[in-house]
Design an enzyme around this catalytic site. Structure first.
Site, PDB file in Angstrom:
ATOM      1  N   HIS A   1      -9.908  -1.763   2.786  1.00  0.00           N
ATOM      2  CA  HIS A   1      -8.676  -2.549   2.696  1.00  0.00           C
ATOM      3  C   HIS A   1      -8.473  -3.435   3.915  1.00  0.00           C
ATOM      4  O   HIS A   1      -7.907  -4.516   3.818  1.00  0.00           O
ATOM      5  CB  HIS A   1      -7.479  -1.638   2.444  1.00  0.00           C
ATOM      6  CG  HIS A   1      -7.456  -1.124   1.032  1.00  0.00           C
ATOM      7  ND1 HIS A   1      -7.385   0.206   0.727  1.00  0.00           N
ATOM      8  CD2 HIS A   1      -7.533  -1.789  -0.145  1.00  0.00           C
ATOM      9  CE1 HIS A   1      -7.414   0.348  -0.594  1.00  0.00           C
ATOM     10  NE2 HIS A   1      -7.499  -0.847  -1.145  1.00  0.00           N
TER      11      HIS A   1
ATOM     12  N   THR B   1       0.828  -1.196   0.000  1.00  0.00           N
ATOM     13  CA  THR B   1       0.000   0.000   0.000  1.00  0.00           C
ATOM     14  C   THR B   1       0.863   1.246   0.000  1.00  0.00           C
ATOM     15  O   THR B   1       1.994   1.232   0.479  1.00  0.00           O
ATOM     16  CB  THR B   1      -0.978   0.030   1.200  1.00  0.00           C
ATOM     17  OG1 THR B   1      -1.736   1.231   1.148  1.00  0.00           O
ATOM     18  CG2 THR B   1      -0.243  -0.040   2.520  1.00  0.00           C
ATOM     19  N   ARG B   2       0.305   2.319  -0.568  1.00  0.00           N
ATOM     20  CA  ARG B   2       0.928   3.638  -0.430  1.00  0.00           C
ATOM     21  C   ARG B   2      -0.124   4.628   0.038  1.00  0.00           C
ATOM     22  O   ARG B   2      -0.005   5.821  -0.157  1.00  0.00           O
ATOM     23  CB  ARG B   2       1.559   4.070  -1.757  1.00  0.00           C
ATOM     24  CG  ARG B   2       0.602   4.138  -2.899  1.00  0.00           C
ATOM     25  CD  ARG B   2       1.289   4.423  -4.222  1.00  0.00           C
ATOM     26  NE  ARG B   2       0.475   4.007  -5.329  1.00  0.00           N
ATOM     27  CZ  ARG B   2      -0.399   4.796  -5.974  1.00  0.00           C
ATOM     28  NH1 ARG B   2      -0.529   6.045  -5.632  1.00  0.00           N
ATOM     29  NH2 ARG B   2      -1.096   4.343  -6.975  1.00  0.00           N
TER      30      ARG B   2
ATOM     31  N   HIS C   1      -8.157   2.070   5.068  1.00  0.00           N
ATOM     32  CA  HIS C   1      -9.499   2.299   5.582  1.00  0.00           C
ATOM     33  C   HIS C   1     -10.222   0.954   5.677  1.00  0.00           C
ATOM     34  O   HIS C   1      -9.635  -0.095   5.443  1.00  0.00           O
ATOM     35  CB  HIS C   1     -10.234   3.295   4.689  1.00  0.00           C
ATOM     36  CG  HIS C   1      -9.613   4.671   4.719  1.00  0.00           C
ATOM     37  ND1 HIS C   1      -9.522   5.413   5.879  1.00  0.00           N
ATOM     38  CD2 HIS C   1      -9.021   5.416   3.752  1.00  0.00           C
ATOM     39  CE1 HIS C   1      -8.921   6.570   5.607  1.00  0.00           C
ATOM     40  NE2 HIS C   1      -8.597   6.591   4.331  1.00  0.00           N
TER      41      HIS C   1
END
Ligand SMILES: [Zn+2]
Length: 391
Positions: A207, A199-200, A204
């Protein structure tokens, strides 16, 4: 412990290739480097050197030579037949290339002159930037952030093995596990099947749900946010790290999730980068890798599911790591839980969805998004960060 380590997925190519010089070799190389020609490298190559040093780029031993480069650009395989989707290259200007000869060693230094690696130049070759852009990024548009970097780099590539003597600054040092270290952490916990999550962005509910769906079927989660170069409008890594910490603290069993940072630069190559991200996570010890919608995408350059479809182009045995594909997810008021189009029959009006722009507006004005969208602990970290000038 050896048995537990052996129970994890094997690295890409069979073993971790560490291109980091030990202290004796470092001393020798530092001495020798004083009389070698210098090539100044930027943040992208400094990140590449760390991943070459720590084994995340196994089986690579350095920057790609022509055969590997063309194999990767044209058909996503190294010359030894292993899948690899993104070129790992070192470019120089034509003027500088003219001063170098094949077979010679060079010192790779940063812009402050610090020595980071000694490279043996096996090949000096020209390449077609338009071809690389079209094949790797699926566009030749220089507005694409990855293509822009490519167009701005030197005209000639240097290929050959490196011995790394000094890593780039180690931000988030406590979370900066090498593949050897992450494998040890997984083995200590008795994990065999580990799912990696790239992830970048802040995580929330959507995810979190995807990760937990995956966690139901494997032994543990490696939450592995990218902390290398990103676009200037992405949320800064230090803020994201605080979000991940509060999320794990409050909502994940401590013995089922490990947080580590991924020191790679973002390329925004969409589907190609999904493969690249998966291969690197295999080296970190992950047997499974989550691929969401528009993985590593930017703008409208890639179709929503292109990063899913591309996995079908590979032999699953050679790729080794198993992709787990997920759709867009949301909270559904009628289902009374997180769901996706695959699991919920209700209409959009039952779904709690917010656009990225809307969430940003809410956070900027200090409003906590609904708990069905974001954990309040995470929202608080983001609101706090937006109140202060960038730290
Ligand atoms: Zn529903």
């Amino acid at each position: 412990m050896t048995d537990a380590l052996n129970a994890l997925i094997a690295p890409h190519g069979g073993s971790l290739i560490l291109n980091f010089a030990d202290s004796d070799e470092q001393n020798v190389l530092r001495e020798q480097a004083q009389s070698l020609p210098q090539v100044v490298i930027g943040s992208r190559q400094l990140a590449d050197l760390e991943l070459l040093a720590n084994g995340a780029y196994s089986p690579l031993t350095g920057f790609m030579t022509r055969e590997d480069y063309l194999g990767v650009v044209n058909d996503m395989h190294l010359s030894n037949g292993l899948p690899w989707s993104v070129p790992i290259t070192l470019s120089v200007s034509a003027e500088q290339a003219a001063t170098l000869t094949e077979g010679q060693r060079i010192a790779l230094v940063d812009d402050a002159g610090t020595l980071h690696a000694v490279m043996t130049v096996h090949e000096i070759f020209s390449y077609d930037k338009q071809l690389e852009a079209q094949k790797v990024y699926r566009t030749t548009d220089e507005a694409h952030p990855g293509v822009r970097v490519l167009y701005q780099q030197g005209e000639i590539l240097l290929g050959g093995p490196v011995r790394v003597v000094e890593l780039q600054p180690q931000t988030f040092a406590v979370y900066r596990y090498t593949p050897t270290q992450s494998r040890n952490l997984f083995a200590e916990r008795g994990w065999k099947r580990v799912v990696g999550f790239q992830t970048r962005n802040p995580v929330h509910r959507a995810h979190e749900y995807i990760q937990k769906c995956a966690m139901e079927t494997v032994d543990g989660l490696y939450l592995h946010p990218l902390v290398g170069d990103t676009k200037s409008d992405d949320i800064p890594a230090d803020v994201r790290m605080r979000c991940y910490e509060v999320l794990l603290e409050n909502y994940y069993p401590a013995d089922r999730a490990v947080l580590g940072v991924f020191p790679a630069a973002m390329r925004y190559a969409g589907p190609r980068e999904a493969i690249f991200h998966a291969i690197l996570r295999k080296n970190y010890g992950c047997s499974h890798f989550i691929v969401g919608r528009d993985h590593a995408g930017v703008g409208n350059y890639y179709g929503t599911y292109d990063a899913h479809y591309i996995f079908a182009e590979f032999d699953p045995q050679r790729l080794g790591i198993t992709p787990l594909f997920f759709d867009h997810t949301f909270y559904c008021r009628q289902c009374e839980g997180m769901a996706s189009a695959k699991t919920c029959p209700h209409g959009n009006d039952a779904h709690v969805t917010l656009s990225g722009t809307r969430v940003r507006q809410m956070l900027q004005s200090g409003v906590i998004p609904p708990p069905e969208f974001s954990r309040p602990e995470v929202a608080k970290v983001l609101i706090e960060a937006m109140r202060q000038p960038a730290s």
